[in-house]
Scaffold this motif. Structure first.
Motif, mmCIF file in Angstrom:
data_model
loop_
_atom_site.group_PDB
_atom_site.id
_atom_site.type_symbol
_atom_site.label_atom_id
_atom_site.label_comp_id
_atom_site.label_asym_id
_atom_site.label_seq_id
_atom_site.Cartn_x
_atom_site.Cartn_y
_atom_site.Cartn_z
ATOM 1 N N PHE A 1 0.940 -0.356 0.328
ATOM 2 C CA PHE A 1 0.250 0.412 0.111
ATOM 3 C C PHE A 1 1.266 1.409 -0.056
ATOM 4 C CE2 PHE A 1 -2.470 3.199 2.033
ATOM 5 C CZ PHE A 1 -4.724 2.823 0.926
ATOM 6 N N SER B 1 0.914 -2.249 4.951
ATOM 7 C CA SER B 1 1.725 -1.325 5.066
ATOM 8 C C SER B 1 2.688 -1.804 6.447
ATOM 9 C CB SER B 1 0.289 0.176 4.858
ATOM 10 O OG SER B 1 0.699 1.252 5.735
ATOM 11 N N LEU C 1 -4.120 0.000 8.499
ATOM 12 C CA LEU C 1 -5.718 -0.336 7.377
ATOM 13 C C LEU C 1 -7.056 -0.887 7.810
ATOM 14 C CD1 LEU C 1 -2.821 -1.759 5.293
ATOM 15 C CD2 LEU C 1 -3.463 0.694 5.134
#
Length: 449
Positions: free
Chosen positions: A216, A236, A241
């Motif tokens: 990400f 990430s 997230l």
């Protein structure tokens, strides 16, 4: 394609090409193995029943071969490949050939940097979870040599490169992992766009029941989410997230498929550097979607010690740490290596440039590096980039032994001598492993003086 009784041309007589030739012969195929190199310049193992055409490429004519298998290191514009395509002969690589005989679910890992570490980590993860696991592909073991020995209850973890992916046709991993996308191999692919297209082939055949794991935090990689038909799971290091694998309060967290769990504290990872945190997150995502629980994930992540030639401490001499990062064959990988160390670094870099710009690398070096020792084909280019960046002391060596000597003389107790070349090894060595092995042996000699 039913292979028995067919005639196949294998182009490239390296490790991958030889493995493909042996396998095809065992399947009742008439195999011709060709390489532009002469016999004395190749390391050939036993190739019983294989016709050799070495030192030149044979002419490809209609009806002569039913299939062409090209090795990853062979450009696709060489005469036998180009002629075969023009004649409508199927052209595939060893990865695609292996896929035709694969019965196990495959986790395929690609990206510019981190592939080998993440692949090895995933292998450890599945083994610790009790799964019989094959780790193969670009990591050093051609997939074709072992693929028939693994069945539906096992798992295959394959490191796959852009060179391998551009000759796939039906390859469909259960989980496709793309770690990051930065400039690399532009001498082969020509443009960044073409390089990304080659990488994106990893999910070209995936369906809704499959998974694509994407970074990400990397804009180019994140943008690929709209192109895959598989279920996307992001990882990430920088963002929390709603769905995916991320860091929260110092813990690696997994949240997907209606479940959420803490896996392990980031501080318990044994492999150094922020980039290795990303590799751990990616491996967690791939393991999570295939049903590996948080406790098994945590055990593997905290026990994994890394891979040779990637931030590998090979010795201490006079209070100086010597680190082998020969696997860093592009500037972005070397930047990540520099970021793993806080203190002053004596850096050994250089080799054959693969079409990359050294500007950002030298700007990072200005922050971290007290002395830069340059070797290899691109020495002048790298020295010019260092001068533009305002880097302090820059030394040149004619070879790696000379570079290690210069680094030893320059290094102070508490510092790190880091071999992180940012370049391919092919100007001086057969591969990055040979380069790293020599560095390791040179450091051992220093320690014994």
């Amino acid at each position: 394609m039913q292979l028995a009784g067919k005639s196949v041309l294998v182009v490239g007589a390296g490790k991958s090409g030889q493995a493909a030739a042996r396998f095809l012969t065992s399947q009742g195929v008439a195999v011709t193995l060709t390489d532009i190199k002469k016999l004395e310049d190749l390391k050939l193992g036993a190739l019983n029943g294989v016709i050799l055409s070495l030192g030149f490429y044979p002419r490809v004519s209609p009806g002569r071969w039913d299939l062409i298998v090209v090795s990853p290191g062979v450009p696709l514009d060489v005469p036998p490949v180009a002629e075969g395509r023009r004649l409508g002969i199927p052209v595939i690589g060893e990865l695609e050939l292996a896929w035709w005989f694969t019965r196990s679910p495959v986790v395929a890992v690609t990206g510019t940097n981190g592939k080998t570490t993440t692949t090895a980590l995933l292998g450890e993860l599945f083994r610790q979870a009790g799964r019989r696991t094959l780790v193969a592909g670009n990591i050093g073991v051609p997939l074709i040599t072992e693929v028939e020995n693994y069945g539906p209850q096992d798992v295959i973890v394959a490191e796959v490169s852009s060179f391998q992916l551009e000759t796939t046709r039906d390859f469909r991993p259960r989980v496709a992992v793309i770690l990051n996308l930065t400039s690399d191999h532009l001498d082969r692919h020509g443009t960044m766009e073409a390089y990304i297209e080659a990488k994106a082939a990893i999910f070209a055949n995936q369906q809704a029941s499959d998974w694509t794991v994407l970074n990400f935090d990397d804009p180019r990689t994140r943008a690929l989410a709209s192109r895959t038909r598989a279920e996307v799971i992001f990882f990430s290091r920088q963002h929390k997230l709603e769905q995916g694998v991320f860091i929260q309060d110092g813990q690696i967290m997994a949240r997907a498929g209606g479940k959420e769990a803490a896996v392990c504290p980031v501080r318990t990872l044994s492999i150094p550097g922020a980039h290795n945190v990303e590799n751990a997150l990616a491996a967690t995502a791939a393991g999570w979607v295939l049903g590996i629980g948080p406790s098994a994930l945590g055990r593997a992540l905290t026990s994994f010690q890394g891979v040779p030639h990637r931030l590998e401490t090979v010795g201490w001499v006079g209070g100086v740490e010597y680190v082998n990062d020969s696997k860093a064959t592009n500037p972005d990988a070397a930047i990540r290596a520099l970021d793993a160390y806080a203190g002053p670094v004596v850096l050994i870099a250089g080799g054959r440039n693969k079409g990359n710009d050294f500007t950002a690398f030298m700007e990072k070096a200005r922050e971290k590096v007290r002395v830069l020792v340059i070797i290899g084909e691109c020495a002048a280019e790298m020295a010019a980039a260092a001068a533009r960046a305002g880097l302090g002391e820059v030394l040149r060596a004619k070879d790696l032994p000379g570079a290690v000597q210069l680094a030893r003389d320059a290094a102070r107790p508490g510092e790190v001598v880091l071999l992180s070349p940012a370049c391919a090894s092919w100007d001086m060595f057969r591969n990055y492993e040979e380069r790293g092995d020599l560095f390791r042996s040179l450091v051992r000699e220093l320690a014994n003086e």
